[in-house]
Design an enzyme around this catalytic site. Sequence first.
Site, mmCIF file in Angstrom:
data_model
loop_
_atom_site.group_PDB
_atom_site.id
_atom_site.type_symbol
_atom_site.label_atom_id
_atom_site.label_comp_id
_atom_site.label_asym_id
_atom_site.label_seq_id
_atom_site.Cartn_x
_atom_site.Cartn_y
_atom_site.Cartn_z
ATOM 1 N N LYS A 11 -4.901 -14.628 0.176
ATOM 2 C CA LYS A 11 -5.024 -14.241 1.599
ATOM 3 C C LYS A 11 -3.632 -14.265 2.250
ATOM 4 O O LYS A 11 -2.656 -13.909 1.592
ATOM 5 C CB LYS A 11 -6.033 -15.145 2.304
ATOM 6 C CG LYS A 11 -7.361 -15.201 1.542
ATOM 7 C CD LYS A 11 -8.486 -15.840 2.287
ATOM 8 C CE LYS A 11 -9.734 -15.812 1.408
ATOM 9 N NZ LYS A 11 -10.929 -16.266 2.080
ATOM 10 N N GLU A 96 -13.269 -10.265 5.158
ATOM 11 C CA GLU A 96 -12.313 -10.499 6.264
ATOM 12 C C GLU A 96 -11.712 -9.182 6.735
ATOM 13 O O GLU A 96 -11.428 -9.007 7.926
ATOM 14 C CB GLU A 96 -11.233 -11.499 5.808
ATOM 15 C CG GLU A 96 -11.812 -12.909 5.700
ATOM 16 C CD GLU A 96 -11.119 -13.817 4.698
ATOM 17 O OE1 GLU A 96 -10.016 -13.486 4.225
ATOM 18 O OE2 GLU A 96 -11.704 -14.875 4.383
ATOM 19 N N GLU A 163 -19.657 -11.737 -2.782
ATOM 20 C CA GLU A 163 -19.141 -12.814 -1.944
ATOM 21 C C GLU A 163 -20.022 -12.975 -0.702
ATOM 22 O O GLU A 163 -19.822 -12.278 0.302
ATOM 23 C CB GLU A 163 -17.712 -12.488 -1.498
ATOM 24 C CG GLU A 163 -16.719 -12.401 -2.637
ATOM 25 C CD GLU A 163 -15.328 -12.849 -2.198
ATOM 26 O OE1 GLU A 163 -14.779 -13.725 -2.849
ATOM 27 O OE2 GLU A 163 -14.817 -12.334 -1.195
#
Length: 244
Positions: A11, A96, A163
């Site tokens: 990330k 995200e 996920e």
Amino acid sequence: MRQKILAGNWKMYKTRREARAFIDAFLPLIDPTLSGRTIVLCAPFTCLDILSEYTDSFAVGAQNVHWGKCGAFTGEIAPPMLTELGVQYAIVGHSERREYFNETDYSVNMRLRAAQEHGLIPILCVGESEQERAEGRTESKIAIQLEAGLQCVELDRLVIAYEPIWAIGTGLTCESSEANRIIGFIRSRIGNSQVPILYGGSVKPSNIDEIMARPEIDGALVGGASLEPESFAGIVNYQVAARL
Ligand code: PGA
């Protein structure tokens, strides 16, 4: 036998200096006697050239990729800019990105196709929110993401990661039996038994053996636990247990 893949997703963590320190500590911890596992590190763009010096030990992945070869797309990254650095994988459609940067199934599909056209292997992320699960919409949500995301995508150069959004960064791992069930569902939807399908969401050294013992699960996409050399090594060195 499908490939086993242990992928770290850093990330927006690690400067170049921190990436070098990670590698120096991580490489000696990889058990050299274990074979048949592909290790991938998906790092910030600024670290990719550093990681590419170590492709004998692991593969390098980006965390996103644009659909254009080049163009006026401020802040984006084009596939040839990644392949030039030795990058082999690119995460596409992480929750995200979908949540904070308005990625849609349509843009995800464009990115997947472009990645493949340029020789990258995309890692498509799918999964349901807590509310969707509570409302019994897990399978329908994932079916839509697959249907729209995989239009004209070649299944033989693809990795999928299941996920569940509620399990990402929360410490709440999906029960391995449930992750196994959903991954089986994904496999039946795509109608291809060779695509590696990973589980992601609070994977740690303490739960990786059980996750990898599930027959449908081909690996893991690991966020937080990929940031420390010891914990990521504990994941890539998982012990093969009897199939659950
Ligand atoms: P986590 O993240 O392992 O920190 O839950 C997984 C991911 O976002 O890919």
